[in-house]
Design a protein around this motif. Structure first.
Motif, PDB file in Angstrom:
ATOM      1  N   ILE A   1      42.006  40.246  26.664  1.00 24.36           N
ATOM      2  CA  ILE A   1      40.888  40.937  26.849  1.00 24.36           C
ATOM      3  C   ILE A   1      41.172  41.771  27.654  1.00 24.36           C
ATOM      4  CG2 ILE A   1      38.587  39.951  27.589  1.00 24.36           C
ATOM      5  CD1 ILE A   1      39.367  40.208  24.419  1.00 24.36           C
ATOM      6  N   TRP A   2      40.122  42.638  28.143  1.00 28.82           N
ATOM      7  CA  TRP A   2      40.526  44.085  29.469  1.00 28.82           C
ATOM      8  C   TRP A   2      38.868  43.295  30.251  1.00 28.82           C
ATOM      9  CZ3 TRP A   2      44.928  47.169  30.046  1.00 28.82           C
ATOM     10  CH2 TRP A   2      45.724  46.941  28.219  1.00 28.82           C
ATOM     11  N   TRP A   3      38.925  43.741  31.471  1.00 26.58           N
ATOM     12  CA  TRP A   3      38.109  43.986  32.069  1.00 26.58           C
ATOM     13  C   TRP A   3      37.554  45.574  32.603  1.00 26.58           C
ATOM     14  CZ3 TRP A   3      33.297  41.514  32.128  1.00 26.58           C
ATOM     15  CH2 TRP A   3      31.896  41.457  32.905  1.00 26.58           C
ATOM     16  N   GLY A   4      36.386  46.156  32.678  1.00 31.10           N
ATOM     17  CA  GLY A   4      36.751  48.093  33.203  1.00 31.10           C
ATOM     18  C   GLY A   4      36.116  47.526  33.924  1.00 31.10           C
ATOM     19  N   ALA A   5      36.531  48.520  35.271  1.00 27.76           N
ATOM     20  CA  ALA A   5      36.355  47.323  36.690  1.00 27.76           C
ATOM     21  C   ALA A   5      35.712  48.873  37.516  1.00 27.76           C
ATOM     22  CB  ALA A   5      37.280  47.005  37.591  1.00 27.76           C
ATOM     23  N   GLY A   6      34.620  48.855  37.875  1.00 26.29           N
ATOM     24  CA  GLY A   6      34.583  50.416  38.643  1.00 26.29           C
ATOM     25  C   GLY A   6      34.498  49.999  40.080  1.00 26.29           C
ATOM     26  N   SER A   7      34.963  48.509  40.166  1.00 30.28           N
ATOM     27  CA  SER A   7      35.073  48.384  42.243  1.00 30.28           C
ATOM     28  C   SER A   7      36.775  47.930  42.549  1.00 30.28           C
ATOM     29  CB  SER A   7      34.123  47.435  43.026  1.00 30.28           C
ATOM     30  OG  SER A   7      33.700  46.920  42.329  1.00 30.28           O
ATOM     31  N   ASN A   8      36.414  48.256  44.157  1.00 27.73           N
ATOM     32  CA  ASN A   8      37.963  46.675  43.881  1.00 27.73           C
ATOM     33  C   ASN A   8      37.144  45.758  44.001  1.00 27.73           C
ATOM     34  OD1 ASN A   8      38.785  49.493  44.994  1.00 27.73           O
ATOM     35  ND2 ASN A   8      39.090  48.743  47.168  1.00 27.73           N
ATOM     36  N   ALA A   9      36.488  44.991  44.028  1.00 24.88           N
ATOM     37  CA  ALA A   9      35.904  43.888  43.706  1.00 24.88           C
ATOM     38  C   ALA A   9      35.797  43.285  42.447  1.00 24.88           C
ATOM     39  CB  ALA A   9      34.790  43.315  44.395  1.00 24.88           C
ATOM     40  N   THR A  10      35.743  44.346  41.867  1.00 31.19           N
ATOM     41  CA  THR A  10      35.658  43.662  40.233  1.00 31.19           C
ATOM     42  C   THR A  10      36.154  43.269  39.965  1.00 31.19           C
ATOM     43  OG1 THR A  10      34.693  46.147  39.586  1.00 31.19           O
ATOM     44  CG2 THR A  10      33.014  44.220  39.685  1.00 31.19           C
ATOM     45  N   ALA A  11      37.677  44.670  40.106  1.00 29.18           N
ATOM     46  CA  ALA A  11      38.958  44.495  39.456  1.00 29.18           C
ATOM     47  C   ALA A  11      39.834  43.110  40.168  1.00 29.18           C
ATOM     48  CB  ALA A  11      39.853  45.739  40.468  1.00 29.18           C
ATOM     49  N   ILE A  12      39.308  42.375  41.179  1.00 28.88           N
ATOM     50  CA  ILE A  12      40.184  41.421  42.260  1.00 28.88           C
ATOM     51  C   ILE A  12      39.617  40.525  41.526  1.00 28.88           C
ATOM     52  CG2 ILE A  12      40.090  39.976  44.054  1.00 28.88           C
ATOM     53  CD1 ILE A  12      40.472  42.204  45.524  1.00 28.88           C
TER      54      ILE A  12
ATOM     55  N   ALA B   1      40.929  40.631  37.482  1.00 31.91           N
ATOM     56  CA  ALA B   1      42.192  39.581  38.331  1.00 31.91           C
ATOM     57  C   ALA B   1      42.432  37.954  37.918  1.00 31.91           C
ATOM     58  CB  ALA B   1      43.037  39.804  38.683  1.00 31.91           C
ATOM     59  N   GLU B   2      41.242  37.619  39.167  1.00 33.31           N
ATOM     60  CA  GLU B   2      41.415  35.875  39.163  1.00 33.31           C
ATOM     61  C   GLU B   2      41.305  35.650  37.670  1.00 33.31           C
ATOM     62  OE1 GLU B   2      39.975  36.305  43.684  1.00 33.31           O
ATOM     63  OE2 GLU B   2      37.962  36.346  42.664  1.00 33.31           O
ATOM     64  N   GLN B   3      39.919  35.739  36.308  1.00 34.88           N
ATOM     65  CA  GLN B   3      40.228  35.026  35.761  1.00 34.88           C
ATOM     66  C   GLN B   3      40.781  35.465  34.341  1.00 34.88           C
ATOM     67  OE1 GLN B   3      37.114  33.544  36.091  1.00 34.88           O
ATOM     68  NE2 GLN B   3      36.121  35.010  38.004  1.00 34.88           N
ATOM     69  N   GLY B   4      41.794  36.102  35.080  1.00 28.68           N
ATOM     70  CA  GLY B   4      43.746  35.979  33.868  1.00 28.68           C
ATOM     71  C   GLY B   4      42.647  37.556  32.835  1.00 28.68           C
ATOM     72  N   MET B   5      42.018  38.449  33.120  1.00 23.83           N
ATOM     73  CA  MET B   5      41.388  39.852  32.928  1.00 23.83           C
ATOM     74  C   MET B   5      42.627  40.672  32.624  1.00 23.83           C
ATOM     75  SD  MET B   5      37.558  39.770  31.442  1.00 23.83           S
ATOM     76  CE  MET B   5      36.245  37.828  31.821  1.00 23.83           C
ATOM     77  N   ASN B   6      43.132  41.748  31.679  1.00 26.41           N
ATOM     78  CA  ASN B   6      43.701  42.897  31.971  1.00 26.41           C
ATOM     79  C   ASN B   6      42.453  43.747  32.694  1.00 26.41           C
ATOM     80  OD1 ASN B   6      45.891  41.204  30.020  1.00 26.41           O
ATOM     81  ND2 ASN B   6      44.847  42.522  28.339  1.00 26.41           N
ATOM     82  N   LEU B   7      42.978  44.910  32.956  1.00 29.81           N
ATOM     83  CA  LEU B   7      42.163  45.741  33.699  1.00 29.81           C
ATOM     84  C   LEU B   7      42.415  47.413  33.565  1.00 29.81           C
ATOM     85  CD1 LEU B   7      40.497  46.803  36.410  1.00 29.81           C
ATOM     86  CD2 LEU B   7      42.783  47.218  37.455  1.00 29.81           C
ATOM     87  N   GLN B   8      40.990  47.588  32.799  1.00 28.83           N
ATOM     88  CA  GLN B   8      40.688  48.994  32.724  1.00 28.83           C
ATOM     89  C   GLN B   8      40.736  49.133  33.317  1.00 28.83           C
ATOM     90  OE1 GLN B   8      38.685  48.841  28.570  1.00 28.83           O
ATOM     91  NE2 GLN B   8      40.449  48.843  28.070  1.00 28.83           N
ATOM     92  N   SER B   9      40.644  50.739  34.050  1.00 27.32           N
ATOM     93  CA  SER B   9      39.719  51.928  35.634  1.00 27.32           C
ATOM     94  C   SER B   9      40.476  52.933  34.732  1.00 27.32           C
ATOM     95  CB  SER B   9      40.557  51.749  36.319  1.00 27.32           C
ATOM     96  OG  SER B   9      39.809  52.594  37.290  1.00 27.32           O
TER      97      SER B   9
END
Length: 340
Positions: A183-194, A197-205
């Motif tokens: 599962i990946w989280w689509g992060a639009g900001s630095n805060a949501t990327a962090i 990561a804390e939740q353990g999801m991969n990152l989509q930018s």
């Protein structure tokens, strides 16, 4: 080495230049494109989800169909707007699609972005709780979906069920082992990327993020990725995360490429507002002859930081041309940059 996939928005229209005139065209051509992309060595077939638009919306029937007709290509989304989703029903849909593809599902989810309809999620039956914003609701739905992928029983069984139950509380079925790690989280900001990561999801930018420093897009995105990596390490997760970035990249190798994308040669980052309060930066497109393209892409810091590159494609130009677009990157660009 990088995994290279395509990202399709699945547009259709009755425009005379389009080879995709209907929803049926989009869905069937998406399946065909994934099959052909797998043959030439593309690693992933990803699809954007938009509601109330002539684009792909409900992803799971499409992902399941692709999973049934392919053997190794990853199939995923970038991203599902969680403001519109029933998290528990989505666990069942995702589990079924993952089992059909034998563990190849890579789901990008997010709290969502501005859509075609004002508060469109309300028509789907969802309302933020007291004190919540719609973004908070999207993150809440996302976390509920993510947590249920553990496969832990939570529902009290009926003492007189239609079918015999196993002992204890019941979980959602079908359960897809290992899906939670994809599962990946689509992060639009630095805060949501962090946060991801804390939740353990991969990152989509993607090709858009909040403009938080005024620096070029690829520099801001690279900084976002480094913040994600640092937060992941600090959280102490056992596995290594995956990180994807999206780019519009076109290698000009013939006159047709030049006609379609020659005007993109002078593309630059753009600044705009995605809502009344959010200033955003939109990343440039890359279009050039392979030699120049290699030089330009070698300076993109965010691509260097990511392990997965999603190439946005002009799906309206049809399957054959999009296979050509992808093949040109694999043949002429990726090897020279060390991606393959």
């Amino acid at each position: 080495m990088k995994k290279i996939g395509f990202l399709s928005f699945g547009h259709w229209d009755k425009h005379p230049a389009y080879r995709v005139r209907s929803a049926s065209d989009t869905l069937l051509q998406s399946i065909d494109l994934a099959v052909e992309a797998e043959k030439i060595g593309v690693d992933g077939a990803y699809f954007r989800v938009h509601h109330y638009a002539q684009q792909l919306a409900s992803p799971f029937p499409l992902l399941a169909a692709i999973g049934a007709k392919t053997n190794k290509i990853e199939i995923g989304t970038g991203v599902i707007d969680m403001r519109y989703e029933n998290p528990l029903y989505m666990v069942e849909d995702a589990g079924a699609a993952d089992l059909i593809s034998e563990g190849r599902l890579q789901l990008g989810i997010s709290r969502g972005s501005p859509e075609q309809v004002i508060d469109g999620w309300r028509y789907f039956g969802y309302e933020p709780k007291a004190g919540e914003s719609d973004a908070d609701m999207g993150r809440r739905h996302g976390l509920e979906f993510y947590q249920q992928l553990d496969g832990v029983g939570f529902a009290k069984p009926n003492p007189r069920p239609m079918f015999p139950n196993p002992p204890g509380l019941l979980r959602l079925e079908p359960y897809a082992e290992g899906l939670k790690e994809r599962i990946w989280w689509g992060a639009g900001s630095n805060a949501t990327a962090i946060w991801a990561a804390e939740q353990g999801m991969n990152l989509q930018s993607s090709t858009l993020k909040e403009d938080e420093s005024g620096k070029p897009f690829h520099v801001q995105q690279a900084e976002q990725i480094r913040l994600f990596k640092n937060a992941w390490e600090k959280a102490g997760h056992a596995r290594k995360p995956r990180i994807s970035v999206s780019r519009s990249i076109f290698a000009i190798t013939n006159d047709m490429d030049r006609t379609y994308f020659g005007h993109e040669k002078r593309s630059q980052d753009q600044i705009g507002n995605i809502d009344q309060n959010t200033r955003a930066i939109f990343g440039r497109s890359y279009a050039a002859e392979p030699e120049k393209l290699i030089k330009e892409l070698s300076q993109d810091e965010a691509i260097q930081e990511a392990d997965t590159l999603l190439l946005t494609i002009p799906n309206t130009l049809g399957v054959e041309y999009n296979v050509h677009v992808l093949d040109a990157i694999l043949k002429y660009v990726a090897p020279e940059l060390g991606w393959r």
